[in-house]
Structure formats: C-alpha cells, structure tokens
Design a protein around this motif. Structure first.
Motif, PDB file in Angstrom:
ATOM      1  N   GLU A 115       0.827  -1.213   0.000  1.00 19.85           N
ATOM      2  CA  GLU A 115       0.000   0.000   0.000  1.00 19.85           C
ATOM      3  C   GLU A 115       0.859   1.259   0.000  1.00 19.85           C
ATOM      4  O   GLU A 115       0.520   2.255  -0.637  1.00 19.85           O
ATOM      5  N   LEU A 116       1.984   1.197   0.682  1.00 21.31           N
ATOM      6  CA  LEU A 116       2.896   2.348   0.737  1.00 21.31           C
ATOM      7  C   LEU A 116       3.794   2.433  -0.495  1.00 21.31           C
ATOM      8  O   LEU A 116       4.572   3.370  -0.627  1.00 21.31           O
ATOM      9  N   GLY A 117       3.690   1.432  -1.390  1.00 23.63           N
ATOM     10  CA  GLY A 117       4.500   1.440  -2.612  1.00 23.63           C
ATOM     11  C   GLY A 117       5.946   1.062  -2.383  1.00 23.63           C
ATOM     12  O   GLY A 117       6.800   1.309  -3.228  1.00 23.63           O
ATOM     13  N   GLU A 118       6.230   0.423  -1.260  1.00 22.57           N
ATOM     14  CA  GLU A 118       7.607   0.090  -0.926  1.00 22.57           C
ATOM     15  C   GLU A 118       8.060  -1.271  -1.438  1.00 22.57           C
ATOM     16  O   GLU A 118       9.246  -1.528  -1.544  1.00 22.57           O
ATOM     17  N   ILE A 119       7.116  -2.145  -1.758  1.00 22.38           N
ATOM     18  CA  ILE A 119       7.447  -3.439  -2.344  1.00 22.38           C
ATOM     19  C   ILE A 119       6.394  -3.795  -3.383  1.00 22.38           C
ATOM     20  O   ILE A 119       5.273  -3.299  -3.330  1.00 22.38           O
ATOM     21  N   PRO A 120       6.749  -4.648  -4.359  1.00 23.03           N
ATOM     22  CA  PRO A 120       5.811  -4.979  -5.440  1.00 23.03           C
ATOM     23  C   PRO A 120       4.610  -5.779  -4.944  1.00 23.03           C
ATOM     24  O   PRO A 120       4.664  -6.431  -3.901  1.00 23.03           O
ATOM     25  N   SER A 121       3.557  -5.740  -5.713  1.00 22.17           N
ATOM     26  CA  SER A 121       2.304  -6.375  -5.303  1.00 22.17           C
ATOM     27  C   SER A 121       2.069  -7.744  -5.930  1.00 22.17           C
ATOM     28  O   SER A 121       1.002  -8.300  -5.772  1.00 22.17           O
ATOM     29  N   ASN A 122       3.045  -8.320  -6.602  1.00 24.10           N
ATOM     30  CA  ASN A 122       2.838  -9.590  -7.312  1.00 24.10           C
ATOM     31  C   ASN A 122       3.203 -10.794  -6.444  1.00 24.10           C
ATOM     32  O   ASN A 122       3.947 -11.667  -6.841  1.00 24.10           O
ATOM     33  N   PHE A 123       2.629 -10.874  -5.277  1.00 20.12           N
ATOM     34  CA  PHE A 123       2.917 -11.923  -4.309  1.00 20.12           C
ATOM     35  C   PHE A 123       1.764 -12.912  -4.266  1.00 20.12           C
ATOM     36  O   PHE A 123       0.611 -12.511  -4.182  1.00 20.12           O
ATOM     37  N   ASP A 124       2.076 -14.191  -4.324  1.00 22.47           N
ATOM     38  CA  ASP A 124       1.062 -15.233  -4.187  1.00 22.47           C
ATOM     39  C   ASP A 124       1.200 -15.832  -2.792  1.00 22.47           C
ATOM     40  O   ASP A 124       2.175 -16.536  -2.518  1.00 22.47           O
ATOM     41  N   PRO A 125       0.262 -15.546  -1.889  1.00 23.40           N
ATOM     42  CA  PRO A 125       0.409 -16.011  -0.506  1.00 23.40           C
ATOM     43  C   PRO A 125       0.470 -17.525  -0.374  1.00 23.40           C
ATOM     44  O   PRO A 125       1.089 -18.034   0.544  1.00 23.40           O
ATOM     45  N   SER A 126      -0.142 -18.244  -1.286  1.00 22.81           N
ATOM     46  CA  SER A 126      -0.110 -19.700  -1.162  1.00 22.81           C
ATOM     47  C   SER A 126       1.298 -20.246  -1.376  1.00 22.81           C
ATOM     48  O   SER A 126       1.654 -21.290  -0.852  1.00 22.81           O
ATOM     49  N   LEU A 127       2.131 -19.527  -2.129  1.00 22.65           N
ATOM     50  CA  LEU A 127       3.511 -19.962  -2.321  1.00 22.65           C
ATOM     51  C   LEU A 127       4.292 -19.917  -1.019  1.00 22.65           C
ATOM     52  O   LEU A 127       5.143 -20.761  -0.767  1.00 22.65           O
ATOM     53  N   LEU A 128       4.016 -18.931  -0.206  1.00 25.12           N
ATOM     54  CA  LEU A 128       4.688 -18.839   1.086  1.00 25.12           C
ATOM     55  C   LEU A 128       4.395 -20.087   1.905  1.00 25.12           C
ATOM     56  O   LEU A 128       5.290 -20.703   2.465  1.00 25.12           O
ATOM     57  N   VAL A 129       3.157 -20.464   1.948  1.00 25.26           N
ATOM     58  CA  VAL A 129       2.760 -21.607   2.756  1.00 25.26           C
ATOM     59  C   VAL A 129       3.234 -22.914   2.132  1.00 25.26           C
ATOM     60  O   VAL A 129       3.756 -23.783   2.803  1.00 25.26           O
ATOM     61  N   LYS A 130       3.102 -23.042   0.819  1.00 21.51           N
ATOM     62  CA  LYS A 130       3.441 -24.297   0.154  1.00 21.51           C
ATOM     63  C   LYS A 130       4.947 -24.494  -0.018  1.00 21.51           C
ATOM     64  O   LYS A 130       5.466 -25.564   0.251  1.00 21.51           O
ATOM     65  N   ASN A 131       5.650 -23.483  -0.518  1.00 25.97           N
ATOM     66  CA  ASN A 131       7.018 -23.689  -0.970  1.00 25.97           C
ATOM     67  C   ASN A 131       8.098 -23.025  -0.127  1.00 25.97           C
ATOM     68  O   ASN A 131       9.154 -23.596   0.038  1.00 25.97           O
ATOM     69  N   GLN A 132       7.842 -21.834   0.372  1.00 25.08           N
ATOM     70  CA  GLN A 132       8.929 -21.100   0.981  1.00 25.08           C
ATOM     71  C   GLN A 132       9.193 -21.482   2.426  1.00 25.08           C
ATOM     72  O   GLN A 132      10.315 -21.428   2.869  1.00 25.08           O
ATOM     73  N   TYR A 133       8.185 -21.799   3.180  1.00 23.96           N
ATOM     74  CA  TYR A 133       8.450 -22.051   4.595  1.00 23.96           C
ATOM     75  C   TYR A 133       7.819 -23.311   5.125  1.00 23.96           C
ATOM     76  O   TYR A 133       8.106 -23.727   6.226  1.00 23.96           O
ATOM     77  N   HIS A 134       7.000 -23.956   4.384  1.00 28.18           N
ATOM     78  CA  HIS A 134       6.383 -25.221   4.782  1.00 28.18           C
ATOM     79  C   HIS A 134       5.833 -25.150   6.203  1.00 28.18           C
ATOM     80  O   HIS A 134       6.226 -25.899   7.073  1.00 28.18           O
ATOM     81  N   LEU A 135       4.921 -24.218   6.423  1.00 28.98           N
ATOM     82  CA  LEU A 135       4.335 -24.068   7.750  1.00 28.98           C
ATOM     83  C   LEU A 135       3.578 -25.333   8.115  1.00 28.98           C
ATOM     84  O   LEU A 135       2.828 -25.871   7.322  1.00 28.98           O
TER      85      LEU A 135
END
Length: 137
Positions: A115-135
């Motif tokens: 919202e503040l324009g400090e990072i891009p908005s093309n993030f898929d939250p399911s990737l975080l859960v599935k691939n990046q951290y395996h919660l």
C-alpha cells in the motif's frame, strides 16, 4: 541466518530464545543454521518474544506505519481473503489458530508495505505456505 540476527537484535542467547519457544537449545541451533524447519508453534512463540516474523520469513523489515481507516480496512479484507485461500489448500480446509495468527501478521505487514509502494504487489500467498516455509500445524 535471519533468525540469528533477530535473536541478537533482541539481545537473547540461544538458550533464552529456546526457552521462549519452549524448545531445546539444540533445536534452536538447528533452526538458526537452517538445518531444520520449525513448526508454526515455534514461530508463534518467538513472535511473542519480539522476533519480527515478517523479516524472518520474507527478509523485509516492516515498520509500524499510519494508514487511513479505509486503507487499513482494505488491507485487512485482503488479508482475510488470502488466509481463506491458504485454508482451502489444507486437506480439511482449516488452519490452526497459530497458523492463522502468523499468517495474519505476515500478510498484513506485507500488504501495508505494498500500500505504501515500498514493495511490489505480485505476491502469491499460497507460495509462502506451500514452498517457501512449509508451515506445519
């Protein structure tokens, strides 16, 4: 590596952070060396000790910022949408309360930065859960 940075930022020893996390020093050492992936309960405990979970998982520091009520409401609606999307990826369609809390903190921090324009908005939250951290529950 970021876990160790966070522990040092908080001026905690491995034993002290392990105590907050209700784990043994060996587990803490393995988490810090990335030899082992912690469970969501560990993340929840260390978050309560002051560890910046968003930095830990994404490598981005999220400072507290002031947003308008409208911006905050839009962000929270999107956060709940993403959490629902993550829950749908679970076999039973549910998330544990610990997972829910961590995802809420993480997604809200991320979307605030978008919202503040400090990072891009093309993030898929399911990737975080599935691939990046395996919660795990």
């Amino acid at each position: 590596m970021r876990l160790k940075e966070e522990r040092k930022r908080l001026n905690l020893s491995q034993e002290e952070l392990a105590s907050f996390a209700q784990c043994k020093k060996l587990a803490q050492l393995q988490y810090e060396s990335e030899a082992r992936t912690p469970a969501i309960s560990y993340l929840n405990f260390i978050s309560a000790a002051g560890v910046d979970i968003a930095y830990l998982l994404l490598g981005i520091r999220f400072d507290q910022v002031k947003l308008s009520l409208e911006q905050d409401e839009l962000i929270e609606n999107k956060v709940f949408e993403w959490i629902d999307q993550c829950a749908k990826n679970e076999v039973d369609g549910k998330l544990s309360s610990e997972t829910y809390r961590i995802l809420f903190r993480l997604f809200k921090a991320y979307l605030t930065q978008v919202e503040l324009g400090e990072i891009p908005s093309n993030f898929d939250p399911s990737l975080l859960v599935k691939n990046q951290y395996h919660l795990r529950r």
